[in-house]
Write an enzyme that holds these catalytic residues in place. Structure first.
Site, PDB file in Angstrom:
ATOM      1  N   HIS A 153      -2.477  -9.328 -12.333  1.00 56.45           N
ATOM      2  CA  HIS A 153      -1.285 -10.163 -12.464  1.00 56.45           C
ATOM      3  C   HIS A 153      -0.161  -9.356 -13.079  1.00 56.45           C
ATOM      4  O   HIS A 153      -0.350  -8.210 -13.489  1.00 56.45           O
ATOM      5  CB  HIS A 153      -1.568 -11.406 -13.324  1.00 56.45           C
ATOM      6  CG  HIS A 153      -1.875 -11.098 -14.757  1.00 56.45           C
ATOM      7  ND1 HIS A 153      -3.163 -10.911 -15.228  1.00 56.45           N
ATOM      8  CD2 HIS A 153      -1.060 -10.928 -15.839  1.00 56.45           C
ATOM      9  CE1 HIS A 153      -3.128 -10.656 -16.521  1.00 56.45           C
ATOM     10  NE2 HIS A 153      -1.861 -10.655 -16.918  1.00 56.45           N
ATOM     11  N   HIS A 214       4.663  -6.675 -18.375  1.00 56.06           N
ATOM     12  CA  HIS A 214       3.497  -5.829 -18.124  1.00 56.06           C
ATOM     13  C   HIS A 214       2.880  -6.107 -16.763  1.00 56.06           C
ATOM     14  O   HIS A 214       3.083  -7.163 -16.173  1.00 56.06           O
ATOM     15  CB  HIS A 214       2.434  -6.005 -19.220  1.00 56.06           C
ATOM     16  CG  HIS A 214       1.711  -7.319 -19.188  1.00 56.06           C
ATOM     17  ND1 HIS A 214       2.099  -8.408 -19.944  1.00 56.06           N
ATOM     18  CD2 HIS A 214       0.596  -7.741 -18.502  1.00 56.06           C
ATOM     19  CE1 HIS A 214       1.274  -9.413 -19.739  1.00 56.06           C
ATOM     20  NE2 HIS A 214       0.347  -9.046 -18.845  1.00 56.06           N
TER      21      HIS A 214
END
Length: 307
Positions: A153, A214
């Protein structure tokens, strides 16, 4: 409602020095280099992934994310999603097959948060790296570094969270798995999923559009995570936080930086979801515990360093 979007398929990151980036993503994270193109981009994958690549690196003057792609079930679904995006008011860009090596045509759009996403139906199927499809062994013997299992993800920072939520849920078929609400009941973080995973993409409110917090790669066990922390120390890699546990998603996690300053996560465990599950809610007065469940104290760098 399922609209045919299956899963995260790839992400393209900007890096300042390709050789240093490859040392990080191949030797430390354990991704496998699969291809290069005439633009100088390098294509990588994790060993369990069946398509040819999930991470594309592009050398540039500043770090960050160019785009994130999601794979859809077939061309019919892609055409319908393209029509739905345009009907919703999104400008779409057509990218021809082959613009990314070994990938079919892509439909790119910009979310209200400022991030670029794309949908595609076809990518070269290479199978799990180092394993046969018939009577496979448990894992390849010559994996490197952390031996990351998959690209899982990405977490984005940007504004216009309500409009972004509507786009992803109403047009693309994501659902809300977890959220953070402020004292006025306004959603300031949203974790969206396509599957039983805790999330496939997440957004946190930020006044500036289009920032990356991130990209995350999955590991199998807590022991793998501790070994990853050892490797981070052995290589003098810049670490942000961890090993620790999130309250949000309850995943065990480490955050660290690639040589260009892009934040990476490796994680294991975490919550699962089914269609009858209600969204989990955290409140901002418990944000320290929500993000770092053990310390319960916010790390300023974790909240503010973005690319």
């Amino acid at each position: 409602m399922n609209k045919g979007v299956m899963r995260p398929g790839h992400v393209q990151l900007r890096v300042l020095d390709m050789s240093k980036a490859l040392e990080h993503y191949v030797e430390l994270l354990g991704l496998i280099e699969m291809d290069r193109d005439d633009q100088g981009r390098v294509y990588l994958k994790a060993w369990t992934e069946v398509d040819k690549f999930s991470l594309v690196l592009r050398e540039a003057d500043e770090p960050g994310m160019d785009f994130m792609g999601f794979k859809v079930v077939d061309e019919d679904a892609l055409r319908q999603l393209e029509r739905d995006l345009m009907a919703y008011g999104c400008a779409v860009e057509q990218l021809p097959a082959g613009e990314l090596n070994s990938c079919g045509r892509r439909v790119r759009f910009q979310a209200p948060s400022g991030h670029h996403f794309e949908l595609y139906a076809d990518k070269e199927y290479t199978g799990k790296w180092g394993l046969n499809d018939v009577n496979p062994e448990a894992w390849p013997r010559d994996l490197k570094g952390m031996a990351a299992v998959r690209f899982d993800h990405a977490l984005m920072y940007g504004d216009e969270l309500p409009a972004t939520y509507d786009l992803f849920t109403k047009v693309l078929g994501f659902y809300l798995a977890e959220q953070v609400l402020d004292e006025n009941g306004t959603r300031v973080a949203q974790f969206l999923s396509l599957s039983t995973k805790a999330h496939d993409v997440a957004f946190i409110h930020h006044p500036e559009k289009g920032r990356l917090h991130h990209v995350s790669f999955h590991l199998e066990t807590w022991e793998d995570l501790l070994r990853a922390a050892d490797l981070i120390s052995m290589t003098d890699t810049s670490i942000d936080i961890g090993p620790t546990r999130h309250g949000l998603t309850h995943g065990k996690t480490i955050y660290f930086f690639d040589p260009s300053g892009n934040r990476n996560e490796v994680f294991c465990g975490g919550d699962y979801n089914y269609p009858d599950h209600k969204p989990v809610t955290w409140t901002t007065d418990q944000l320290g515990k929500a993000i770092f469940y053990h310390d319960r104290i916010l790390n300023e760098r974790f909240m503010t360093v973005l690319t």
